[in-house]
Write a protein that holds these residues in place. Structure first.
Motif, PDB file in Angstrom:
ATOM      1  N   LEU A 163     -61.002 -40.717 -40.120  1.00 21.25           N
ATOM      2  CA  LEU A 163     -60.370 -41.950 -40.593  1.00 21.25           C
ATOM      3  C   LEU A 163     -59.887 -41.796 -42.029  1.00 21.25           C
ATOM      4  CD1 LEU A 163     -59.631 -44.901 -40.082  1.00 21.25           C
ATOM      5  CD2 LEU A 163     -61.994 -45.526 -40.652  1.00 21.25           C
TER       6      LEU A 163
ATOM      7  N   VAL B  32     -58.497 -50.285 -37.301  1.00 20.45           N
ATOM      8  CA  VAL B  32     -59.433 -49.379 -36.635  1.00 20.45           C
ATOM      9  C   VAL B  32     -60.833 -49.973 -36.692  1.00 20.45           C
ATOM     10  CG1 VAL B  32     -60.453 -47.090 -36.620  1.00 20.45           C
ATOM     11  CG2 VAL B  32     -58.033 -47.366 -37.208  1.00 20.45           C
TER      12      VAL B  32
ATOM     13  N   VAL C 265     -53.504 -48.717 -42.864  1.00 26.34           N
ATOM     14  CA  VAL C 265     -54.609 -48.581 -41.923  1.00 26.34           C
ATOM     15  C   VAL C 265     -55.775 -49.413 -42.451  1.00 26.34           C
ATOM     16  CG1 VAL C 265     -56.218 -47.015 -40.794  1.00 26.34           C
ATOM     17  CG2 VAL C 265     -53.871 -46.267 -41.239  1.00 26.34           C
TER      18      VAL C 265
ATOM     19  N   CYS D 137     -51.113 -41.502 -43.320  1.00 21.50           N
ATOM     20  CA  CYS D 137     -50.255 -42.518 -42.693  1.00 21.50           C
ATOM     21  C   CYS D 137     -49.432 -43.280 -43.716  1.00 21.50           C
ATOM     22  CB  CYS D 137     -51.102 -43.505 -41.892  1.00 21.50           C
ATOM     23  SG  CYS D 137     -51.807 -42.821 -40.392  1.00 21.50           S
TER      24      CYS D 137
ATOM     25  N   ILE E 231     -52.048 -50.627 -38.642  1.00 20.64           N
ATOM     26  CA  ILE E 231     -53.057 -50.157 -37.690  1.00 20.64           C
ATOM     27  C   ILE E 231     -54.430 -50.662 -38.130  1.00 20.64           C
ATOM     28  CG2 ILE E 231     -54.050 -48.125 -36.562  1.00 20.64           C
ATOM     29  CD1 ILE E 231     -51.486 -46.613 -37.749  1.00 20.64           C
TER      30      ILE E 231
ATOM     31  N   ILE F 108     -54.687 -42.974 -33.615  1.00 25.57           N
ATOM     32  CA  ILE F 108     -54.049 -43.365 -34.880  1.00 25.57           C
ATOM     33  C   ILE F 108     -52.694 -42.663 -35.025  1.00 25.57           C
ATOM     34  CG2 ILE F 108     -54.236 -43.261 -37.399  1.00 25.57           C
ATOM     35  CD1 ILE F 108     -57.289 -43.537 -37.046  1.00 25.57           C
TER      36      ILE F 108
ATOM     37  N   LYS G 172     -56.677 -39.737 -42.048  1.00 27.50           N
ATOM     38  CA  LYS G 172     -55.536 -40.460 -41.486  1.00 27.50           C
ATOM     39  C   LYS G 172     -55.029 -41.544 -42.441  1.00 27.50           C
ATOM     40  CE  LYS G 172     -55.429 -38.014 -37.809  1.00 27.50           C
ATOM     41  NZ  LYS G 172     -54.367 -36.991 -37.697  1.00 27.50           N
TER      42      LYS G 172
ATOM     43  N   CYS H 293     -50.029 -44.415 -33.036  1.00 29.99           N
ATOM     44  CA  CYS H 293     -49.619 -45.680 -33.673  1.00 29.99           C
ATOM     45  C   CYS H 293     -48.729 -45.416 -34.880  1.00 29.99           C
ATOM     46  CB  CYS H 293     -50.843 -46.476 -34.100  1.00 29.99           C
ATOM     47  SG  CYS H 293     -51.854 -47.056 -32.716  1.00 29.99           S
ATOM     48  N   GLU H 294     -49.004 -44.342 -35.599  1.00 24.95           N
ATOM     49  CA  GLU H 294     -48.233 -44.007 -36.797  1.00 24.95           C
ATOM     50  C   GLU H 294     -46.871 -43.415 -36.446  1.00 24.95           C
ATOM     51  OE1 GLU H 294     -47.124 -42.795 -40.806  1.00 24.95           O
ATOM     52  OE2 GLU H 294     -48.416 -44.377 -39.996  1.00 24.95           O
TER      53      GLU H 294
END
Length: 686
Positions: A400, A383, A411, A407, A381, A368, A403, A371-372
């Protein structure tokens, strides 16, 4: 009429409240109590002395003045109760749960009428009848479950059907979607969906109010009001999604039997939603999924990264996103290699990023983060993280959770193990998150959101449209019906729509002279019959005067023939533009590819006149055959700018010629340079 007594009453009386929580009268009392209603709660029941710990009034005459009355009594008793409570007890808001009104019988419709008269006379708000009630932070005046988590920034949900509202709530609660208010308007005798939107629009506070509205609609009674207030709310920063049920003929019958609603044409609904900027949904799952997406940070682009520990769901999600026109760009180069070195051997970073079934919570967090922070070509993103039942997922879901908070890119958590990892998913949702358990439903909902345009501007595009001339032509038409080709030509010319050179006459020599002057090949069409092709009234590729004379003579023998039209023959991609007047909606404009695409595949999109250029482009791009318009397999595309211009000009013509009830231009012939109207017909009704 929505007032304080309805939204935040200081006192509530349940007429027909009881101790039986398995019936509406008992259930609504239970929900008010368990919902922590802070005002004075009263109950009227002639057979009970105490209801769920509340002392009971045996007769409404014993009541002190009360703000809101909830009626859970037979329909036949409701009119007199409303009149008495409004006149003698100063009740200024009513929620009528009871059924048996206009949705069932003529007698019930009369009950409704009497109730509305009383409410209007005393300035009282009315929700229902035939509804599940109203739920907000101040009072839970509903008899159903589930009661969703309430949050000022949650969703405002307005439904025309009580039972459907319950099913939509069930779908939403499982996903973790939170609510600010739930409105079940039932028969909507006084307050309909449009009225609730109007109130939310006129009283909107960007700091305090919810920015997400979900609608379930069975009847659009006032399209203009819905369009105005939905568009206004969206311009203020809100996002709106809706289901409109009853668009098919069979669906119309189903909706009609349930609520007495008359279903509107599906093309008109599509056009209305497009103009307002409403995301159209077609199922409960899709609607609640769109609602969950709306709670996440806005997506700024179309490029998605997929992080998964299971290859299959990643592939299905990739396919579904690609089908919807969204991108899953390949991730390669030094940064991708650097990420791969930090994962287990066999992991893939190509996108989807597959950290393997043995991937750890730490691996999830690393993927993650890349990707960020490291992949600049990623806008959001996704997941996918479930379990085969061998391990618990608390640690992974905690990663998760952190994040998502860190982020800046949205997400999307796809946690499919609702049974095997149920406790872990529930804990994740309790932290305020949503869950998209089905990756394909998520991709479908995202596609709907991404293809929905912003609300159209209210201004009418007038440049190049001769409105006085249009009105002069329309005013000169004295009879209803399909108008002559020369008048069609004049109207389209006045709107600035390019036309192929043509000439109409019943004189053979005049026809031949025009063709000689224009140049061959030409097309001949009979004038008079509406469906020319069905009677052999169209001949293409006429290359000589002799051939033209033969076709003229033949066509003049066709029944109802009044003359022959001859046109210069053009080549290009066949397009279609048409319009139909829908009562209450106005003109719905349709566009698509011509020929089989219209007649067999029904590949058309719709907009509500008058149209903006943004709406026209949105209509064109939403066609299934759009790749043909763009150009495919070595063939050049068409001039989309001129196609959009014709759609807009036609919509402006219709705005100032409401006497036009049906029309089509079929075909328009288009190439990379020009788009030209070849044939058209217009039906006038004054």
């Amino acid at each position: 009429m929505i007032n304080k007594q309805l939204l935040s009453p200081d006192s509530i009386v349940v007429i027909g409240g009881s101790n039986n929580v398995h019936k509406p009268g008992g259930a609504v009392v239970r929900n008010l109590i368990s919902g922590g209603y802070k005002g004075v709660l009263r109950v009227v029941n002639p057979k009970e002395d105490e209801v769920q710990g509340i002392k009971v009034f045996h007769d409404a005459k014993e009541l002190p003045p009360t703000d809101l009355a909830i009626l859970v009594i037979p329909a036949r008793f409701c009119p007199d109760s409303v009149e008495y409570l409004a006149a003698e007890k100063q009740v200024r808001a009513f929620i009528i749960i009871s059924a048996g009104f206009g949705e069932e019988t003529a007698e019930g419709a009369e009950f409704e009428h009497r109730i509305l008269e009383s409410c209007e006379r005393y300035g009282a708000a009315l929700i229902g009848p035939n509804c599940i009630g109203l739920l907000n932070a101040n009072h839970h005046s509903v008899f159903t479950k589930p009661i969703p988590n309430l949050n000022p920034k949650g969703v405002d949900f307005i439904s025309g059907s009580g039972a459907t509202a319950v099913f939509i709530l069930e779908s939403a609660v499982i996903k973790g979607l939170q609510f600010n208010s739930v409105w079940s308007i039932g028969n909507g005798k006084q307050i309909g969906i449009e009225d609730v939107l109007q109130y939310m629009d006129e009283h909107f506070d960007a700091e305090r109010d919810s920015h997400v509205k979900l609608l379930y609609i069975e009847n659009i009674s006032n399209p203009d009001k819905l369009l105005f207030h939905a568009g206004s709310l969206i311009r203020k920063g809100c996002r709106i999604a809706a289901i409109k049920a009853g668009s098919s003929e069979s669906g119309s019958r189903a909706a009609s039997s349930h609520t007495g609603a008359i279903a509107s044409s599906d093309s008109a609904v599509e056009a209305l939603f497009r103009k307002a900027g409403i995301v159209r949904c077609f199922s409960r799952e899709e609607l609640t999924t769109v609602g969950c997406i709306f709670t996440l940070p806005p997506i700024t682009g179309k490029n998605f990264a997929i992080v998964t520990h299971a290859g299959g769901p990643g592939v299905m999600l990739t396919d579904a996103l690609s089908k919807g026109g969204l991108n899953i760009p390949a991730l390669n180069g030094p940064v991708a290699d650097e990420l791969k070195a930090q994962l287990f051997p066999g992991a893939s970073t190509a996108n989807p990023i597959d950290i393997l079934a043995t991937g750890t919570p730490e691996h999830l967090g690393i993927a993650i983060d890349y990707c960020e922070k490291r992949f600049d070509n990623i806008d959001a993103i996704m997941v996918i993280f479930g379990t085969p039942g061998l391990v618990q997922l608390y640690e992974a879901y905690d990663v998760l959770h952190k994040k998502i908070l860190e982020c800046k890119k949205p997400v999307f958590p796809i946690l499919p193990s609702l049974h095997t990892a149920g406790p872990e998913v529930e804990e994740f949702l309790r932290k305020g998150h949503v869950n998209f358990s089905d990756e394909v439903v998520l991709a479908t909902a995202l596609t709907q959101i991404m293809k929905t345009p912003a609300p159209a501007p209210p201004e009418i595009e007038l440049f190049g449209v001769d409105v006085p001339r249009i009105r002069e032509i329309i005013s000169g038409i004295k009879e209803n019906g399909y108008i002559s080709p020369d008048l069609v030509h004049q109207l389209l010319e006045s709107a600035g729509i390019p036309l192929v050179p043509e000439f109409v006459s019943a004189d053979e020599e005049e026809i031949v002279e025009f063709a000689n002057r224009t140049g061959y090949p030409v097309v001949a069409k009979v004038v008079g019959p509406v469906h020319k092709s069905d009677v052999g009234g169209v001949t293409l590729g006429i290359r000589s005067p002799e051939h033209l004379r033969l076709e003229f003579a033949r066509m003049m023998t066709i029944p109802d023939a009044k003359g022959v039209m001859v046109q210069k023959m053009l080549k290009g991609t066949e397009l279609f533009v048409g319009a139909k007047y829908e009562p209450r909606f106005g003109h719905t404009v349709l566009c698509g590819l011509g020929g089989i695409f219209v007649e067999v595949l029904k590949d058309v999109s719709s907009g509500l006149a008058p149209l903006s250029y943004a709406e026209a482009y949105s209509m064109i791009r939403s066609l299934r055959g759009y790749k043909i318009i763009e150009g495919t397999r070595g063939q050049k595309g068409i001039n989309q700018k001129k196609f959009a211009e014709i759609i807009v000009r036609l919509s402006t013509l219709l705005r100032f010629a409401t006497e036009i009830k049906e029309m089509d231009i079929n075909p328009l012939l288009a190439d990379e340079e020009n788009v030209t109207a070849v044939d058209a017909r217009i039906l006038i009704e004054k």
